[in-house]
Design a protein around this motif. Structure first.
Motif, PDB file in Angstrom:
ATOM      1  N   THR B 686       0.832  -1.202   0.000  1.00 52.36           N
ATOM      2  CA  THR B 686       0.000   0.000   0.000  1.00 52.36           C
ATOM      3  C   THR B 686       0.865   1.251   0.000  1.00 52.36           C
ATOM      4  O   THR B 686       0.614   2.198  -0.747  1.00 52.36           O
ATOM      5  CB  THR B 686      -0.919  -0.004   1.245  1.00 52.36           C
ATOM      6  N   ILE B 687       1.888   1.245   0.860  1.00 54.96           N
ATOM      7  CA  ILE B 687       2.787   2.394   0.919  1.00 54.96           C
ATOM      8  C   ILE B 687       3.415   2.623  -0.464  1.00 54.96           C
ATOM      9  O   ILE B 687       3.477   3.750  -0.965  1.00 54.96           O
ATOM     10  CB  ILE B 687       3.911   2.158   1.956  1.00 54.96           C
ATOM     11  N   ALA B 688       3.849   1.533  -1.077  1.00 60.66           N
ATOM     12  CA  ALA B 688       4.518   1.654  -2.371  1.00 60.66           C
ATOM     13  C   ALA B 688       3.552   2.218  -3.423  1.00 60.66           C
ATOM     14  O   ALA B 688       3.924   3.100  -4.209  1.00 60.66           O
ATOM     15  CB  ALA B 688       5.056   0.294  -2.816  1.00 60.66           C
ATOM     16  N   VAL B 689       2.315   1.738  -3.417  1.00 61.19           N
ATOM     17  CA  VAL B 689       1.383   2.194  -4.449  1.00 61.19           C
ATOM     18  C   VAL B 689       0.943   3.638  -4.157  1.00 61.19           C
ATOM     19  O   VAL B 689       0.722   4.423  -5.072  1.00 61.19           O
ATOM     20  CB  VAL B 689       0.186   1.221  -4.608  1.00 61.19           C
ATOM     21  N   THR B 690       0.850   3.997  -2.885  1.00 65.05           N
ATOM     22  CA  THR B 690       0.518   5.391  -2.560  1.00 65.05           C
ATOM     23  C   THR B 690       1.623   6.319  -3.030  1.00 65.05           C
ATOM     24  O   THR B 690       1.368   7.390  -3.574  1.00 65.05           O
ATOM     25  CB  THR B 690       0.318   5.570  -1.040  1.00 65.05           C
ATOM     26  N   ARG B 691       2.854   5.872  -2.841  1.00 61.71           N
ATOM     27  CA  ARG B 691       3.952   6.688  -3.311  1.00 61.71           C
ATOM     28  C   ARG B 691       3.851   6.884  -4.826  1.00 61.71           C
ATOM     29  O   ARG B 691       3.983   7.978  -5.353  1.00 61.71           O
ATOM     30  CB  ARG B 691       5.300   6.049  -2.986  1.00 61.71           C
ATOM     31  N   ARG B 692       3.589   5.793  -5.529  1.00 66.93           N
ATOM     32  CA  ARG B 692       3.551   5.887  -6.978  1.00 66.93           C
ATOM     33  C   ARG B 692       2.382   6.744  -7.457  1.00 66.93           C
ATOM     34  O   ARG B 692       2.531   7.583  -8.315  1.00 66.93           O
ATOM     35  CB  ARG B 692       3.461   4.495  -7.595  1.00 66.93           C
ATOM     36  N   GLU B 693       1.222   6.528  -6.853  1.00 66.99           N
ATOM     37  CA  GLU B 693       0.031   7.231  -7.336  1.00 66.99           C
ATOM     38  C   GLU B 693      -0.007   8.687  -6.897  1.00 66.99           C
ATOM     39  O   GLU B 693      -0.629   9.502  -7.557  1.00 66.99           O
ATOM     40  CB  GLU B 693      -1.239   6.516  -6.868  1.00 66.99           C
ATOM     41  N   SER B 694       0.622   9.011  -5.762  1.00 66.07           N
ATOM     42  CA  SER B 694       0.626  10.413  -5.332  1.00 66.07           C
ATOM     43  C   SER B 694       1.884  11.092  -5.839  1.00 66.07           C
ATOM     44  O   SER B 694       2.045  12.300  -5.705  1.00 66.07           O
ATOM     45  CB  SER B 694       0.580  10.506  -3.809  1.00 66.07           C
ATOM     46  N   ASN B 695       2.782  10.279  -6.422  1.00 63.84           N
ATOM     47  CA  ASN B 695       4.022  10.803  -6.961  1.00 63.84           C
ATOM     48  C   ASN B 695       4.879  11.473  -5.910  1.00 63.84           C
ATOM     49  O   ASN B 695       5.648  12.372  -6.216  1.00 63.84           O
ATOM     50  CB  ASN B 695       3.728  11.801  -8.078  1.00 63.84           C
ATOM     51  N   SER B 696       4.740  11.082  -4.657  1.00 67.91           N
ATOM     52  CA  SER B 696       5.620  11.680  -3.654  1.00 67.91           C
ATOM     53  C   SER B 696       5.732  10.769  -2.449  1.00 67.91           C
ATOM     54  O   SER B 696       4.751  10.151  -2.023  1.00 67.91           O
ATOM     55  CB  SER B 696       5.099  13.051  -3.235  1.00 67.91           C
ATOM     56  N   TRP B 697       6.934  10.690  -1.914  1.00 62.63           N
ATOM     57  CA  TRP B 697       7.156   9.919  -0.698  1.00 62.63           C
ATOM     58  C   TRP B 697       6.453  10.558   0.475  1.00 62.63           C
ATOM     59  O   TRP B 697       6.087   9.905   1.434  1.00 62.63           O
ATOM     60  CB  TRP B 697       8.655   9.816  -0.397  1.00 62.63           C
ATOM     61  N   LYS B 698       6.290  11.887   0.377  1.00 65.35           N
ATOM     62  CA  LYS B 698       5.730  12.640   1.487  1.00 65.35           C
ATOM     63  C   LYS B 698       4.386  12.049   1.914  1.00 65.35           C
ATOM     64  O   LYS B 698       4.159  11.759   3.084  1.00 65.35           O
ATOM     65  CB  LYS B 698       5.562  14.098   1.066  1.00 65.35           C
ATOM     66  N   TRP B 699       3.491  11.838   0.939  1.00 70.07           N
ATOM     67  CA  TRP B 699       2.147  11.368   1.280  1.00 70.07           C
ATOM     68  C   TRP B 699       2.177   9.917   1.730  1.00 70.07           C
ATOM     69  O   TRP B 699       1.414   9.512   2.607  1.00 70.07           O
ATOM     70  CB  TRP B 699       1.185  11.564   0.111  1.00 70.07           C
ATOM     71  N   ALA B 700       3.064   9.130   1.126  1.00 72.82           N
ATOM     72  CA  ALA B 700       3.158   7.734   1.527  1.00 72.82           C
ATOM     73  C   ALA B 700       3.604   7.643   2.989  1.00 72.82           C
ATOM     74  O   ALA B 700       3.039   6.887   3.786  1.00 72.82           O
ATOM     75  CB  ALA B 700       4.121   6.991   0.617  1.00 72.82           C
ATOM     76  N   LEU B 701       4.585   8.457   3.344  1.00 70.84           N
ATOM     77  CA  LEU B 701       5.099   8.407   4.717  1.00 70.84           C
ATOM     78  C   LEU B 701       4.103   9.035   5.686  1.00 70.84           C
ATOM     79  O   LEU B 701       3.960   8.589   6.827  1.00 70.84           O
ATOM     80  CB  LEU B 701       6.458   9.112   4.801  1.00 70.84           C
ATOM     81  N   PHE B 702       3.383  10.051   5.209  1.00 64.29           N
ATOM     82  CA  PHE B 702       2.349  10.662   6.038  1.00 64.29           C
ATOM     83  C   PHE B 702       1.259   9.630   6.360  1.00 64.29           C
ATOM     84  O   PHE B 702       0.799   9.519   7.490  1.00 64.29           O
ATOM     85  CB  PHE B 702       1.739  11.858   5.298  1.00 64.29           C
ATOM     86  N   GLN B 703       0.903   8.858   5.327  1.00 63.48           N
ATOM     87  CA  GLN B 703      -0.104   7.818   5.515  1.00 63.48           C
ATOM     88  C   GLN B 703       0.378   6.789   6.540  1.00 63.48           C
ATOM     89  O   GLN B 703      -0.344   6.434   7.471  1.00 63.48           O
ATOM     90  CB  GLN B 703      -0.351   7.139   4.167  1.00 63.48           C
ATOM     91  N   LEU B 704       1.635   6.372   6.376  1.00 66.24           N
ATOM     92  CA  LEU B 704       2.215   5.387   7.281  1.00 66.24           C
ATOM     93  C   LEU B 704       2.257   5.912   8.717  1.00 66.24           C
ATOM     94  O   LEU B 704       1.773   5.273   9.649  1.00 66.24           O
ATOM     95  CB  LEU B 704       3.624   5.037   6.795  1.00 66.24           C
ATOM     96  N   GLY B 705       2.822   7.116   8.870  1.00 66.46           N
ATOM     97  CA  GLY B 705       2.991   7.682  10.202  1.00 66.46           C
ATOM     98  C   GLY B 705       1.656   8.030  10.840  1.00 66.46           C
ATOM     99  O   GLY B 705       1.394   7.712  11.995  1.00 66.46           O
ATOM    100  N   LEU B 707      -1.446   6.942  10.225  1.00 70.59           N
ATOM    101  CA  LEU B 707      -2.313   5.827  10.592  1.00 70.59           C
ATOM    102  C   LEU B 707      -1.752   5.060  11.782  1.00 70.59           C
ATOM    103  O   LEU B 707      -2.493   4.594  12.647  1.00 70.59           O
ATOM    104  CB  LEU B 707      -2.517   4.892   9.396  1.00 70.59           C
ATOM    105  N   THR B 708      -0.411   4.932  11.844  1.00 66.67           N
ATOM    106  CA  THR B 708       0.179   4.225  12.971  1.00 66.67           C
ATOM    107  C   THR B 708      -0.049   4.997  14.266  1.00 66.67           C
ATOM    108  O   THR B 708      -0.409   4.422  15.296  1.00 66.67           O
ATOM    109  CB  THR B 708       1.675   3.985  12.728  1.00 66.67           C
ATOM    110  N   ALA B 709       0.128   6.315  14.187  1.00 65.19           N
ATOM    111  CA  ALA B 709      -0.106   7.138  15.372  1.00 65.19           C
ATOM    112  C   ALA B 709      -1.564   7.032  15.803  1.00 65.19           C
ATOM    113  O   ALA B 709      -1.872   6.877  16.988  1.00 65.19           O
ATOM    114  CB  ALA B 709       0.265   8.593  15.078  1.00 65.19           C
ATOM    115  N   LEU B 710      -2.464   7.099  14.826  1.00 60.94           N
ATOM    116  CA  LEU B 710      -3.894   6.995  15.127  1.00 60.94           C
ATOM    117  C   LEU B 710      -4.195   5.659  15.808  1.00 60.94           C
ATOM    118  O   LEU B 710      -4.912   5.596  16.815  1.00 60.94           O
ATOM    119  CB  LEU B 710      -4.702   7.128  13.835  1.00 60.94           C
TER     120      LEU B 710
END
Lengths: 82, 730
Positions: B686-705, B707-710
């Motif tokens: 999921t992280i990998a596909v979010t990175r690809r589809e949003s074209n940025s690591w920023k959103w992929a890492l934001f999603q990871l961080g 959701l984990t914090a939540l």
């Protein structure tokens, strides 16, 4: 055919027909986008479905479009009473 | 046919390049499939997440390489699809542009045609679905239309493969320049033409890049306020030159607005439709007054203000019921297959001579990948159901029905479709956000999509719920977990819409295609396109991760043990007991040895290191190691718990593992495990596909961080409050 005053598309009841008087631009490209789908000044359309609060289904010739409320608010029509 | 051309790319030397353009729902994909058969290649256009489909056919001794452009209504630069379609025509200069038009909805479809004519592309116009047009009482005078547009026309019926040879002939003819057609740009009326001529001269004079497109087209786009063309035109100029050009454009737009009372882009759109309706009046005779079609009558019920909701809910219920009921038997077969495979491979080693390689193959690779493939039937069935809903046209209605609900989330109805796919697998769900028009909607949908409980999380629930909750509560608990996910997605979407992605949801317009009987071929292709993403995940990421997880749970290997297990086994052997009891005791000792081994490995150590952080959530080191596995792929958690509790192979049906769990944890802890697995760190794919589809690591890492914090905060609250309420007791 008699033309009434213009009003936003959202005011039309399902089943009524109208002619587009004006598409008020909102953001870049919206007018062109609606034009490419067939909604521009002079288009005859009828509302097939839609009630307060939700989206509308509009019929333009053979095309059926779903218009979100925000979009429909910016399409001004004159109701044509035939 | 050589290998390269079979795969679609790159084109064989000397091949004719043909591009297919057309509106969505014009039957373009069917024509493409008919032309190229199975010789297709699907990729992405560089830099944007728009699908690039290419194919190949041979006709009349010539190779033809076909690019299927994304379906568009227009050629502005406001959506990535339109920009891509335009760029291919301008930059790759196809020898033929085949414009596929729904003959039963001619006027709207010809709008794109007028813009292709403006590009002065060599055109073949395809009147597709000409049978439907005739049924609806439209008689099209093809000769007349061809003369009016000055273009070669072919009539086809895509779903019956009619007219394909004529189309292939036409492509060769036009490519050879033999046809006496050269579509000319429209005439926009004297006022606009005057401004256009003046601007064209300025464009030529100021040295704008006209190597790829004609000055008149550049001038037209500038007049229409096309940002991309403006940027491209200025790029090759000096600042003063660019300023002069833009000043000329502004002056021209102002003059037109003053004289004709509207923005130039509106006037130009008016003229295009004017030309089209003029041509249609001459060339099309409509004998039957078009009133409500069958499709409209179905919609009277399906989109009815009151009835639509129960129908929609019944449809969704049917989809899930089907997915899980029909999916069960093949799941059993696959499980059995992998079990058998593991047994065969393990049989290659004589007892006692087990090596690391055996452990890697059986526990690591077969166990890991098998655990994922097991869910393929479920996922394929869900995608099958979704493909039927999409191809029949119901999905667009569902988006309409859900619009009001989605509006509450600050999204619109279209975002519902990716979220529905998310119940199968988050990876294709995130890819489905491509259909959303703005980046804001795409990002919000993408970021909350992992909260929709995917198929891979089901085995975790399936393991835990029966272990801790009474039978009457099994289904209810499952519902609660799914609903928590949906509820959190709602809350997060609203929150994101009000904080990071301020601003009103984008204007929502979507065409409602007429209801159609889905074709088997279409559904199969559709289902497979999504299913293969899941399989690819199993074949690549999960395979790699399984090996890593196996290594983490194997190394470093413990050489000296705290207890002398071998001596204990030997001690059991001399006891006076029956063989069954001896076997049981030996197995117990073996399990204890494995547990000790695991505690010594990297995974065990990480689990221990995490314990202080996880303790407030009610998790011990064993759950910690499972959670590390869950990051690789959610379903790995189950396998990992099996290893941790030293039971070797453990499917989610393992009653022994459930007993162990029940002995070690309370229902409150069990609920916290499910909650944490639901919300926390989406899997690596999921992280990998979010990175690809949003074209940025920023959103992929934001999603990871994020959701984990939540997950951490929520689980912390639930566990601590639960303990205070006295729910923490066994």
């Amino acid at each position: 055919m008699k033309c009434g005053p213009t009003m936003p598309l959202t005011m039309l009841r399902p089943g009524s027909q109208a002619r587009v008087a004006e598409v008020r631009p909102h953001g870049h490209g919206m007018v062109q986008r609606l034009a490419s789908l067939g909604i521009l000044r002079g288009t005859e359309l009828s509302v097939l479905q839609g009630d307060a609060g939700g989206a509308l289904i509009v019929r333009i010739g053979e095309t059926r479009l779903v218009l979100g409320r925000g979009m429909a608010h910016r399409v001004f029509v004159e109701s044509s009473v035939s | 046919m050589n290998e390269a051309s079979q795969n679609g790319a790159p084109a064989a030397p000397g091949a004719i390049l043909a591009a297919l353009a057309g509106n969505p729902n014009s039957g373009k994909t069917t024509v493409f499939n008919n032309l190229t058969g199975a010789r297709q290649h699907v990729g992405n256009y560089p830099g944007v997440t728009v699908e690039k489909k290419e194919g190949h056919f041979r006709h009349g001794g010539r190779d033809v390489h076909v690019i299927d452009l994304p379906g568009t209504y227009s050629l502005t630069a406001y959506t990535p699809e339109e920009a891509v379609a335009r760029n291919v025509i301008i930059e790759e200069r196809p020898a033929v542009v085949v414009d596929i038009v729904d003959a039963s909805n001619l006027e709207r479809n010809l709008y794109l045609t007028t813009q292709l004519m403006e590009l002065e592309a060599p055109l073949v116009l395809v009147l597709n679905m000409s049978d439907v047009a005739r049924q609806r009482g439209h008689a099209i005078d093809v000769k007349r239309l061809s003369a009016l547009f000055n273009v070669r026309i072919v009539e086809t019926v895509g779903h019956r493969s009619e007219g394909m040879d004529q189309l292939k002939d036409a492509i060769l003819e036009v490519a050879a320049g033999a046809a006496a057609f050269s579509p000319a740009p429209l005439h926009y009326g004297d006022d606009i033409e005057r401004e256009l001529a003046a601007l064209t001269a300025v464009v030529g004079r100021e040295g704008a890049d006209t190597t790829t497109c004609r000055p008149r087209w550049v001038a037209l786009k500038l007049l229409e306020n096309d940002e991309v063309v403006r940027a491209q035109a200025s790029a090759r100029m000096s600042q003063p030159q660019a300023d002069a050009l833009m000043a000329a454009v502004r002056a021209a737009r102002d003059r037109l607005a003053a004289k004709l009372g509207d923005d130039a882009e509106i006037l130009i759109a008016d003229r295009r439709y004017g030309f089209i309706s003029g041509a249609c009046q001459e060339a099309v005779k409509t004998t039957v007054e078009s009133r409500h079609s069958t499709s409209d009558r179905i919609d009277m019920v399906m989109t009815h203000r009151v009835l639509s909701i129960p129908i929609f809910l019944a449809m969704m219920y049917a989809v899930f019921k089907l997915t899980f009921t029909l999916g069960e038997p093949p799941m059993g077969w696959i499980e059995a297959l992998f079990g058998w495979l593991g047994g065969v491979v393990a049989g290659g080693w004589a007892p006692g001579s087990e090596s690391l390689l055996k452990s890697l193959l059986v526990d690591g690779i077969i166990g890991g990948v098998g655990g994922v493939i097991v869910f393929l039937p479920n996922i394929l069935l869900l995608f099958l159901a979704i493909a039927i809903l999409e191809d029949s046209g119901y999905m667009a209605r569902a988006a309409f029905i859900m619009d009001r609900f989605m509006h509450q989330l600050g999204l619109h109805g279209k975002s519902f479709i990716p979220l529905l796919i998310g119940f199968g697998c988050t990876v294709p769900a995130i890819m489905a956000t491509r259909t959303l028009e703005t980046r804001r909607d795409r990002l919000i949908t993408m970021l909350v999509a992992p909260l929709i409980s995917c198929g891979a999380r089901l085995p975790i629930y399936a393991l835990i719920i029966p272990a801790f909750f009474p039978a009457a509560w099994h289904a209810r608990m499952l519902w609660i977990i799914y609903l928590i996910g949906i509820g959190l997605a709602v809350v997060c979407a609203r929150l994101l819409g009000r904080t990071l992605f301020r601003g009103e949801s984008t204007p929502f317009v979507m065409e409602l295609p007429p209801y159609r009987w889905p074709t088997l071929k279409g559904i199969a292709i559709h289902m497979w396109e999504r299913g293969q993403l899941y399989l690819r995940k199993a074949g690549t990421i999960i395979l790699g991760v399984s090996v890593i997880m196996w290594a983490l749970a194997t190394f470093p290997r413990k050489q000296t043990f705290e207890h002398d297990h071998e001596a204990q086994v030997a001690a059991v052997a001399v006891l006076v007991l029956d063989d069954a009891e001896k076997g049981r005791r030996v197995a117990e000792i073996e399990q204890a040895r494995q547990a000790e081994e695991l505690a010594y490995t990297i995974a065990g150590r990480i689990g221990h290191a995490l314990e202080p952080v996880l303790a407030p959530l009610g998790f011990d080191w064993r759950i910690g190691t499972g959670l590390i596995g869950a990051f690789a792929a959610k379903e790995v958690f189950v396998a990992q718990m099996g290893i941790v509790f030293a039971l070797g192979e453990a499917g989610q049906d393992s009653t022994a593992l459930r007993e162990k769990l029940r002995a070690n944890y309370t229902p409150l802890q069990a609920f916290c495990i499910m909650l944490f697995c639901l919300v926390s760190a989406p899997c690596m794919a999921t992280i990998a596909v979010t990175r690809r589809e949003s074209n940025s690591w920023k959103w992929a890492l934001f999603q990871l961080g994020g959701l984990t914090a939540l997950a951490y905060v929520l689980t912390l609250i639930v566990f601590q409050v639960g303990c205070l309420l006295g729910l923490g007791a066994r």
